[in-house]
Design an enzyme around this catalytic site. Structure first.
Site, PDB file in Angstrom:
ATOM      1  N   CYS A 102       0.840  -1.200   0.000  1.00 49.71           N
ATOM      2  CA  CYS A 102       0.000   0.000   0.000  1.00 49.71           C
ATOM      3  C   CYS A 102       0.876   1.252   0.000  1.00 49.71           C
ATOM      4  O   CYS A 102       1.447   1.598  -1.035  1.00 49.71           O
ATOM      5  CB  CYS A 102      -0.962  -0.030   1.186  1.00 49.71           C
ATOM      6  SG  CYS A 102      -2.336   1.134   1.020  1.00 49.71           S
ATOM      7  N   HIS A 147      -3.462  -5.314   0.395  1.00 51.80           N
ATOM      8  CA  HIS A 147      -2.888  -5.788   1.660  1.00 51.80           C
ATOM      9  C   HIS A 147      -2.940  -7.318   1.702  1.00 51.80           C
ATOM     10  O   HIS A 147      -3.913  -7.890   2.220  1.00 51.80           O
ATOM     11  CB  HIS A 147      -3.673  -5.215   2.849  1.00 51.80           C
ATOM     12  CG  HIS A 147      -3.460  -3.756   3.076  1.00 51.80           C
ATOM     13  ND1 HIS A 147      -2.530  -3.270   3.976  1.00 51.80           N
ATOM     14  CD2 HIS A 147      -4.049  -2.673   2.513  1.00 51.80           C
ATOM     15  CE1 HIS A 147      -2.566  -1.942   3.954  1.00 51.80           C
ATOM     16  NE2 HIS A 147      -3.481  -1.554   3.083  1.00 51.80           N
ATOM     17  N   GLU A 160      -1.545  -9.349   3.577  1.00 55.22           N
ATOM     18  CA  GLU A 160      -1.461  -9.923   4.936  1.00 55.22           C
ATOM     19  C   GLU A 160      -2.821 -10.323   5.493  1.00 55.22           C
ATOM     20  O   GLU A 160      -2.915 -11.220   6.336  1.00 55.22           O
ATOM     21  CB  GLU A 160      -0.784  -8.930   5.891  1.00 55.22           C
ATOM     22  CG  GLU A 160      -1.538  -7.658   6.204  1.00 55.22           C
ATOM     23  CD  GLU A 160      -1.247  -6.493   5.274  1.00 55.22           C
ATOM     24  OE1 GLU A 160      -1.445  -5.337   5.675  1.00 55.22           O
ATOM     25  OE2 GLU A 160      -0.837  -6.750   4.126  1.00 55.22           O
TER      26      GLU A 160
END
Length: 561
Positions: A398, A525, A527
């Site tokens: 990001c 993202h 994650e």
């Protein structure tokens, strides 16, 4: 629907989220379908506008919900996909009640906390609990509810009352209360003290809720006389007093619960013993023990602006852990405050500056995660430049991707004042711009949020290969700035390639530097979708590159093995 309510007492931060997740894991291992709800008593509508320093990271769901980080724990532990409605806040409840009042739904009645707010809470819980979150048809068997904060907080009183009413209306066979409390040890005496827990349980009982199980947090295992005392004064059977003492890693918590037969106590309370099987936790045990036995580690420089609170990057840390374990490594995360890398720091805090640079140079790879605001941006740019010039594996997420574009534009294209509109609205070279559809007046829920499709422009790139040569990938987003399409041509001519774009083709999602062993930036993202047994492809790629295994891994997977 059967409900397991997890409350907390004495102090906050005891690990109610991990306890609730672990209860879900054990019940799921017994063959039951589980869903989860997190209740946050704060007045915010959601977690979207909260500072990471105060509340930890904002976890983003597939549907774009910006929620409490505990929902990330639920998704990772239970391998489910939750919705924004699985996070209930005071703000949401009051907003819905006030909207009804304005419409005249209450027919002129005085709107009160009881019954209107409590009814709204009960209705919200019951409607969310039946939404399937595991990809199967029909509602789950058990809903695990975590009530944030500690018993006695003024903010949580309406929720306590609503949950008391819920327990009464669904019946005792359908409601189980687990109270998480602290058993401190006084340094001088060395005795395990039960009085704080006694007071906490007394407060809970005074509010109309009686715990069926106590989950006692302590540094060391509970002594038998401590258990007896708790049982006597808290009116909880000794068999239902669980001890969650400190463990080497949180994956041991479900095993702790299983070993103390927590599942049997809960199943008995919920009248589910006939439906459940013996908990199958072989894979979970293997995972926990594997991590304990790892000896080799890899040093990862995490350069961010919220490094003072590791919960600010909780999902990033978990994704690194998942990737490292897949490579039989322990993550050794070096937290670097981005501002410590800057020239101003060399003048004002020379020791911190020297330490930060030494740490960066000793790392096997560099990760720059997401964030907002201009503090530390110069330091992040320096970290990206260091990784690019020294061929150190780099992953920018990001803001980390936008940083790599700014750095490349300045260092390679010679655009010295290249910047993002976020940090300099008068820059002559805005390589990162505010998204056209964004709102400049409202902060909450105005970003580009949730799971969105990224199309690969070519299969001949590291990212596509890591994603098993897929034509596209769906990952979760949370941003309001993007790479300026007007600069793509000149950036690509100079070697920075944008291999992933959104469905319109105008929004840049993935960049790579083909002349570099692993230099990747992504607007999304990754994650948030990482799981213990299924690490994120990009985090895995970063760790493989850091340990010199990436080429061999890609070669094996290209050959279909």
């Amino acid at each position: 629907m059967k409900y397991v309510l997890v409350t907390g007492g004495v102090v906050s931060g005891l690990g109610k989220g991990v306890t609730a997740s672990s209860i879900g894991v054990v019940l799921k291992a017994c063959g039951l379908r589980i869903t989860s709800i997190k209740i946050d008593p704060y007045l915010n509508t959601d977690a979207g506008t909260m500072s990471p320093f105060e509340h930890g990271e904002v976890f983003v769901l597939d549907d774009g919900g910006e929620v409490d980080l505990d929902l990330g724990n639920y998704e990772r532990f239970l391998d489910v996909t939750l919705t924004r409605n699985n996070n209930i806040t005071t703000g949401k409840i009051y907003q819905s009640v006030l909207e009804k009042e304005r419409r005249g739904d209450y027919l002129g009645k005085t709107v009160q906390v009881v019954p209107h707010i409590t009814d709204a809470i009960k209705n919200s819980i019951e409607s969310v609990a039946i939404i399937p979150v595991d990809g199967k048809e029909g509602p789950a068997d058990v809903c695990v509810i975590e009530l944030g904060g500690t018993v006695g907080d003024i903010e949580s009183m309406p929720f306590i009352e609503a949950l008391r009413q819920l327990s009464f209306s669904v019946g005792q066979d359908n409601f189980c209360l687990v109270h998480v409390s602290l058993i401190p040890v006084l340094g001088v005496v060395g005795e395990q003290k039960t009085k704080p827990t006694q007071h906490s349980v007394r407060e809970l009982r005074a509010l109309g809720l009686t715990p069926h199980l106590l989950a006692c947090r302590s540094a060391q295992p509970l002594l038998e006389n401590t258990k007896e005392k708790l049982s006597q004064f808290c009116h909880v059977p000794a068999a239902n007093i669980l001890n969650i003492h400190d463990v080497p890693n949180i994956w041991h918590v479900p095993l702790l619960l299983r070993n103390q037969n927590a599942h049997l106590s809960i199943l008995k309370q919920l009248n589910l013993l006939d439906l459940a099987t013996t908990p199958a936790l072989q894979d979970w045990t293997r995972m926990a023990e594997t991590f304990d036995n790892l000896t080799e580690s890899v040093r990862i420089a995490l350069v961010g602006k919220y490094v003072g609170l590791s919960d600010s990057y909780l999902s990033v840390v978990k994704a690194l852990l998942h990737a490292c374990i897949a490579c039989s490594l322990k993550p050794s995360i070096d937290w670097i405050a981005a501002s410590d890398l800057e020239d101003d720091s060399a003048r004002l805090t020379p020791e911190a500056h020297a330490t930060a640079w030494e740490t960066l140079r000793n790392a096997a790879c560099v990760l720059v995660p997401g964030g907002f605001g201009d503090r530390g941006v110069t330091g992040m740019i320096l970290a990206a430049k260091y990784a690019r010039e020294n061929k150190v594996p780099y992953l920018g997420i990001c803001l980390g991707m936008q940083i790599s574009v700014i750095e490349f534009a300045r260092s390679v294209l010679g655009l010295e004042r290249a910047n993002s509109n976020e940090f300099d609205d008068k820059t002559p070279n805005p390589v990162v711009i505010f998204m056209p559809e964004g709102s400049r007046t409202h902060m909450g829920n105005t970003m580009r949020l949730g799971s969105r499709k990224t199309l690969f422009q070519t299969p001949d790139c590291i990212t596509s290969k890591l994603y098993q040569n897929s034509e596209y990938v769906e990952e979760r987003h949370r941003h309001r700035y993007e790479v300026n399409p007007e600069f793509i041509g000149i950036l690509e001519e100079s070697g920075l390639k944008f291999f992933g774009r959104d469905e319109s083709g105008n929004r840049m999602e993935i960049l790579e530097l083909p002349t570099h062993p692993f230099y990747v930036g992504v607007q999304f993202h990754p994650e948030f979708k990482s799981r213990p047994a299924r690490p994120s492809a990009l985090f895995l790629g970063l760790i493989l590159a850091a340990t010199g295994q990436l080429e061999a891994y890609l070669g094996r997977h290209q050959n279909g093995s």
